[in-house]
Design a protein around this motif. Sequence first.
Motif, PDB file in Angstrom:
ATOM      1  N   VAL A 167      -7.398   9.678  -4.778  1.00  0.00           N
ATOM      2  CA  VAL A 167      -6.528   8.886  -5.649  1.00  0.00           C
ATOM      3  C   VAL A 167      -5.632   8.029  -4.766  1.00  0.00           C
ATOM      4  N   VAL A 168      -5.392   6.797  -5.194  1.00  0.00           N
ATOM      5  CA  VAL A 168      -4.443   5.958  -4.466  1.00  0.00           C
ATOM      6  C   VAL A 168      -3.351   5.531  -5.432  1.00  0.00           C
ATOM      7  N   SER A 169      -2.475   6.453  -5.671  1.00  0.00           N
ATOM      8  CA  SER A 169      -1.313   6.184  -6.505  1.00  0.00           C
ATOM      9  C   SER A 169      -0.245   7.134  -5.997  1.00  0.00           C
ATOM     10  N   LYS A 170       0.891   6.550  -5.633  1.00  0.00           N
ATOM     11  CA  LYS A 170       1.950   7.403  -5.084  1.00  0.00           C
ATOM     12  C   LYS A 170       2.347   8.504  -6.058  1.00  0.00           C
ATOM     13  N   ARG A 171       2.354   8.153  -7.341  1.00  0.00           N
ATOM     14  CA  ARG A 171       2.767   9.137  -8.345  1.00  0.00           C
ATOM     15  C   ARG A 171       1.828  10.350  -8.322  1.00  0.00           C
ATOM     16  N   ARG A 183       4.895 -11.309   2.834  1.00  0.00           N
ATOM     17  CA  ARG A 183       5.726 -10.110   2.910  1.00  0.00           C
ATOM     18  C   ARG A 183       4.911  -8.919   2.446  1.00  0.00           C
ATOM     19  N   PHE A 184       5.221  -7.759   2.991  1.00  0.00           N
ATOM     20  CA  PHE A 184       4.665  -6.530   2.460  1.00  0.00           C
ATOM     21  C   PHE A 184       5.842  -5.815   1.797  1.00  0.00           C
ATOM     22  N   PRO A 185       5.772  -5.613   0.476  1.00  0.00           N
ATOM     23  CA  PRO A 185       6.941  -5.146  -0.269  1.00  0.00           C
ATOM     24  C   PRO A 185       6.850  -3.737  -0.860  1.00  0.00           C
ATOM     25  N   PRO A 186       6.806  -2.700  -0.041  1.00  0.00           N
ATOM     26  CA  PRO A 186       6.679  -1.357  -0.615  1.00  0.00           C
ATOM     27  C   PRO A 186       7.955  -0.883  -1.301  1.00  0.00           C
ATOM     28  N   GLU A 187       7.759  -0.091  -2.329  1.00  0.00           N
ATOM     29  CA  GLU A 187       8.894   0.611  -2.907  1.00  0.00           C
ATOM     30  C   GLU A 187       9.006   1.942  -2.158  1.00  0.00           C
ATOM     31  N   PRO A 188      10.174   2.252  -1.591  1.00  0.00           N
ATOM     32  CA  PRO A 188      10.265   3.486  -0.786  1.00  0.00           C
ATOM     33  C   PRO A 188      10.376   4.740  -1.651  1.00  0.00           C
ATOM     34  N   LEU A 245       2.971   5.697   2.330  1.00  0.00           N
ATOM     35  CA  LEU A 245       1.931   4.677   2.163  1.00  0.00           C
ATOM     36  C   LEU A 245       0.556   5.325   2.178  1.00  0.00           C
ATOM     37  N   HIS A 246      -0.370   4.747   1.401  1.00  0.00           N
ATOM     38  CA  HIS A 246      -1.729   5.266   1.363  1.00  0.00           C
ATOM     39  C   HIS A 246      -2.712   4.167   1.791  1.00  0.00           C
ATOM     40  N   ILE A 247      -3.979   4.515   1.771  1.00  0.00           N
ATOM     41  CA  ILE A 247      -5.000   3.599   2.272  1.00  0.00           C
ATOM     42  C   ILE A 247      -5.034   2.295   1.466  1.00  0.00           C
ATOM     43  N   GLY A 248      -4.664   2.362   0.191  1.00  0.00           N
ATOM     44  CA  GLY A 248      -4.575   1.138  -0.620  1.00  0.00           C
ATOM     45  C   GLY A 248      -3.525   0.197  -0.055  1.00  0.00           C
ATOM     46  N   HIS A 249      -2.399   0.767   0.357  1.00  0.00           N
ATOM     47  CA  HIS A 249      -1.360  -0.064   0.966  1.00  0.00           C
ATOM     48  C   HIS A 249      -1.865  -0.708   2.255  1.00  0.00           C
ATOM     49  N   ALA A 250      -2.736   0.027   2.964  1.00  0.00           N
ATOM     50  CA  ALA A 250      -3.255  -0.521   4.225  1.00  0.00           C
ATOM     51  C   ALA A 250      -3.967  -1.851   3.966  1.00  0.00           C
ATOM     52  N   LYS A 251      -4.647  -1.926   2.827  1.00  0.00           N
ATOM     53  CA  LYS A 251      -5.327  -3.186   2.494  1.00  0.00           C
ATOM     54  C   LYS A 251      -4.303  -4.316   2.372  1.00  0.00           C
ATOM     55  N   SER A 252      -3.205  -4.032   1.661  1.00  0.00           N
ATOM     56  CA  SER A 252      -2.176  -5.041   1.461  1.00  0.00           C
ATOM     57  C   SER A 252      -1.475  -5.393   2.789  1.00  0.00           C
ATOM     58  N   ILE A 253      -1.258  -4.382   3.621  1.00  0.00           N
ATOM     59  CA  ILE A 253      -0.617  -4.614   4.925  1.00  0.00           C
ATOM     60  C   ILE A 253      -1.515  -5.500   5.799  1.00  0.00           C
ATOM     61  N   SER A 259       3.004 -15.182  -2.050  1.00  0.00           N
ATOM     62  CA  SER A 259       3.391 -13.845  -2.495  1.00  0.00           C
ATOM     63  C   SER A 259       2.125 -13.165  -3.016  1.00  0.00           C
ATOM     64  N   LEU A 260       1.541 -12.336  -2.159  1.00  0.00           N
ATOM     65  CA  LEU A 260       0.246 -11.731  -2.484  1.00  0.00           C
ATOM     66  C   LEU A 260       0.475 -10.387  -3.155  1.00  0.00           C
ATOM     67  N   CYS A 261      -0.053 -10.234  -4.342  1.00  0.00           N
ATOM     68  CA  CYS A 261       0.182  -8.971  -5.045  1.00  0.00           C
ATOM     69  C   CYS A 261      -1.082  -8.558  -5.781  1.00  0.00           C
ATOM     70  N   THR A 262      -1.058  -7.356  -6.309  1.00  0.00           N
ATOM     71  CA  THR A 262      -2.266  -6.830  -6.934  1.00  0.00           C
ATOM     72  C   THR A 262      -2.397  -7.349  -8.367  1.00  0.00           C
ATOM     73  N   LEU A 263      -3.641  -7.225  -8.839  1.00  0.00           N
ATOM     74  CA  LEU A 263      -4.055  -7.889 -10.080  1.00  0.00           C
ATOM     75  C   LEU A 263      -3.188  -7.598 -11.306  1.00  0.00           C
ATOM     76  N   ALA A 317      -7.485  -7.871  -6.040  1.00  0.00           N
ATOM     77  CA  ALA A 317      -7.807  -6.557  -6.618  1.00  0.00           C
ATOM     78  C   ALA A 317      -7.301  -5.418  -5.742  1.00  0.00           C
ATOM     79  N   ARG A 318      -6.798  -4.386  -6.370  1.00  0.00           N
ATOM     80  CA  ARG A 318      -6.379  -3.176  -5.663  1.00  0.00           C
ATOM     81  C   ARG A 318      -7.586  -2.533  -5.013  1.00  0.00           C
ATOM     82  N   MET A 319      -7.333  -1.751  -4.012  1.00  0.00           N
ATOM     83  CA  MET A 319      -8.406  -0.953  -3.445  1.00  0.00           C
ATOM     84  C   MET A 319      -8.431   0.404  -4.149  1.00  0.00           C
ATOM     85  N   ASN A 320      -9.605   0.813  -4.580  1.00  0.00           N
ATOM     86  CA  ASN A 320      -9.803   2.176  -5.063  1.00  0.00           C
ATOM     87  C   ASN A 320     -10.860   2.801  -4.183  1.00  0.00           C
TER      88      ASN A 320
HETATM   89  P1  ATP Z   1       1.374   3.031  -6.297  1.00  0.00           P
HETATM   90  O1  ATP Z   1       0.598   2.801  -7.528  1.00  0.00           O
HETATM   91  O2  ATP Z   1       0.670   3.863  -5.284  1.00  0.00           O
HETATM   92  O3  ATP Z   1       2.775   3.481  -6.535  1.00  0.00           O
HETATM   93  P2  ATP Z   1       2.531   0.495  -5.917  1.00  0.00           P
HETATM   94  O4  ATP Z   1       1.843  -0.801  -6.094  1.00  0.00           O
HETATM   95  O5  ATP Z   1       3.489   0.883  -6.967  1.00  0.00           O
HETATM   96  O6  ATP Z   1       1.457   1.590  -5.647  1.00  0.00           O
HETATM   97  P3  ATP Z   1       4.271  -0.421  -3.900  1.00  0.00           P
HETATM   98  O7  ATP Z   1       5.106   0.343  -2.960  1.00  0.00           O
HETATM   99  O8  ATP Z   1       4.960  -1.196  -4.960  1.00  0.00           O
HETATM  100  O9  ATP Z   1       3.271   0.597  -4.555  1.00  0.00           O
HETATM  101  O10 ATP Z   1       3.239  -1.332  -3.133  1.00  0.00           O
HETATM  102  C1  ATP Z   1       3.531  -2.185  -2.069  1.00  0.00           C
HETATM  103  C2  ATP Z   1       2.448  -3.210  -1.963  1.00  0.00           C
HETATM  104  O11 ATP Z   1       1.196  -2.594  -1.751  1.00  0.00           O
HETATM  105  C3  ATP Z   1       2.340  -4.013  -3.232  1.00  0.00           C
HETATM  106  O12 ATP Z   1       2.229  -5.377  -2.895  1.00  0.00           O
HETATM  107  C4  ATP Z   1       1.089  -3.504  -3.876  1.00  0.00           C
HETATM  108  O13 ATP Z   1       0.483  -4.483  -4.638  1.00  0.00           O
HETATM  109  C5  ATP Z   1       0.253  -3.075  -2.682  1.00  0.00           C
HETATM  110  N1  ATP Z   1      -0.669  -2.013  -3.056  1.00  0.00           N
HETATM  111  C6  ATP Z   1      -0.370  -0.816  -3.588  1.00  0.00           C
HETATM  112  N2  ATP Z   1      -1.470  -0.113  -3.867  1.00  0.00           N
HETATM  113  C7  ATP Z   1      -2.523  -0.889  -3.485  1.00  0.00           C
HETATM  114  C8  ATP Z   1      -3.944  -0.732  -3.524  1.00  0.00           C
HETATM  115  N3  ATP Z   1      -4.514   0.370  -4.006  1.00  0.00           N
HETATM  116  N4  ATP Z   1      -4.688  -1.738  -3.036  1.00  0.00           N
HETATM  117  C9  ATP Z   1      -4.132  -2.846  -2.544  1.00  0.00           C
HETATM  118  N5  ATP Z   1      -2.818  -3.063  -2.493  1.00  0.00           N
HETATM  119  C10 ATP Z   1      -2.009  -2.098  -2.960  1.00  0.00           C
END
Ligand code: ATP
Length: 567
Positions: free
Chosen positions: A268-272, A32-37, A41-49, A229-233, A260-263
């Motif tokens: 910056v790859v953080s929605k906040r 599953r790809f589980p974003p919080e809306p 989405l950013h390039i880090g999410h693309a890795k997870s997708i 269930s694949l998730c970040t570190l 590992a997350r992508m940086n």
């Molecule tokens: P952000 O820190 O940007 O808010 P997040 O992890 O809180 O990111 P989610 O919407 O919860 O954002 O993320 C959805 C999925 O994308 C999660 O499984 C998360 O682990 C993954 N993901 C988010 N950021 C990255 C990243 N930089 N590299 C790889 N996967 C990521």
Amino acid sequence: MSTEAPKASNFIRNIINAELENRQSGKKTVTRFPPEPNGYLHIGHAKSICLNFGVAQEFGGHCNLRFDDTNPAKEEDQFVQSIKEDVKWLGFDWGESELYASDYFEQLYDFAVHLIEKGKAFVDDLTAGEIREHRGTLTEPGRESPYRNRTVEENLDLFERMRAGEYPDGAKVLRAKIDMASPNLNMRDPVLYRILHTEHHRTGNSWCIYPMYDWAHGQSDSIEGITHSLCTLEFEDHRPLYDWFLQELEIYQPRQIEFARMNLTYTVVSKRKLMLLVAEGHVSGWDDPRMPTIAGLRRRGFTPKSIRRFCELIGVAKRESIVGVALLEHSVREHLNEIAQRRMAVLKPLKLVLENYPEDKVEELEAVNNPEDPAAGKRKVPFSRVLYIEQDDFREDPPRKFFRLAPGKEVRLRYAYIIKCEEVIKNPETGEVIELRCTYDPETRSGAGSSDRKVKGTIHWVSAEHAISAEVRLYDRLFSSANPAGEEDLRQALNPDSLQRLEGCKLEPCLEEVVPGAGVQFERLGYFCVDSVDYRPDRLVFNRTVPLRDGWAKIEKAQQSSAGPKK
Ligand code: ATP
Ligand code: MG
């Protein structure tokens, strides 16, 4: 080089392969790809997708798109829509499986009641601050809440009344009863539910208690029959809790695997943090072409394939690292090199008059659309007496090895003739060069084979009478610092010159037909696309996706080989 190069290492694939070999899992792979809306989405999410959908595809299963919508205070429908659009655009299909954690609220509530009945959860009246204080530290155990030993009946009653809306926000929480002395802080009676009298974008006002991430996530995975269930570190320390919940509930247990997350450098790859850039107006929106969001990259001219390729190239590992943004740029350059048609465009025009070329003559010269793709064919480019060339392609006082135009010097006009600069006309007041008077050598038309005279430089041009005008936007990195997230204040790291807008650029006429999103190469300048937002039928706006790294070297090489030995 093809963009379908071999795959980089991906330890998750290896794990699943090994499971299949050992027949540990007879199930098909479900991810599953589980974003919080709560943002784009950013390039880090693309890795997870790419990882989640990629693994599912590879092992003949499927991937759910699950919105982790458990925090109504920050989530909005516009983010749900943008996330769907972005995942689709990246080339992935979740089929029927557009799912929401909020669809499981009733089930999650029942699971919580079950834990209370087992004596494994309790209602706590401590405030958030007190809970934090009781939690202890990495070196000190926590303290148990004075409410921890409420009876099952009392807990059931209070939890029901929490749901019924009898208490204000923050008055009570439901906590798991695990171990306040656990070395893992996540196991110290974590909060499962909090009271929030806030409307939810999907459930409206049906609920005033909302599950915490840890409580919602694993149980949602279980309900959906997720195998991996694949998730970040950062969730590695949550895994014992993930497993504990599922074991206590005695329900199907997926396997959580962390990567590992992508940086990425210079961003910056953080929605906040991205939200802050949008909210404070440092960028024009989530889809500003300088943003590392999928929407921004799309508007900038990146292709889905180049982003997928990039995610493949960086691989999937257990160790955190920062990937150079140059690799992302390399991926798009490679893909556009294969597919983008070549055109001529002059960004900073300088007028050039061919004195010996007839006033009303127009020639249609043949130009190759894409040397990488013979099927792309050729086109006609109008040539006439008055042209524009790039200001940078002329120097009054040329340094050594300047092979472009200078007084008395010769240069080849791409697809056209060798010309010679005879006279330089300046604005008498400013001294600025405003026009070049040149002559052309009619014997040197490209492809005509009439003369094999060679000159060192080739420059691009457009016919003044036929050219169309456009605005062109050039982008540089949004941040001057390679690791802006590490700076004390992100704003101080912003690059003040990240956007350069050039008005009055002159383009080859057929560029009028380019549709938004389609990539073209402006010869020697880079890859560009029509801006999908600011574009109007009467107002062309182009974005530069990436510059050409070695445009010069390439043109010269191609020219040498096409000029080749003649008989
Ligand atoms: P952000 O820190 O940007 O808010 P997040 O992890 O809180 O990111 P989610 O919407 O919860 O954002 O993320 C959805 C999925 O994308 C999660 O499984 C998360 O682990 C993954 N993901 C988010 N950021 C990255 C990243 N930089 N590299 C790889 N996967 C990521
Ligand atoms: Mg998150």
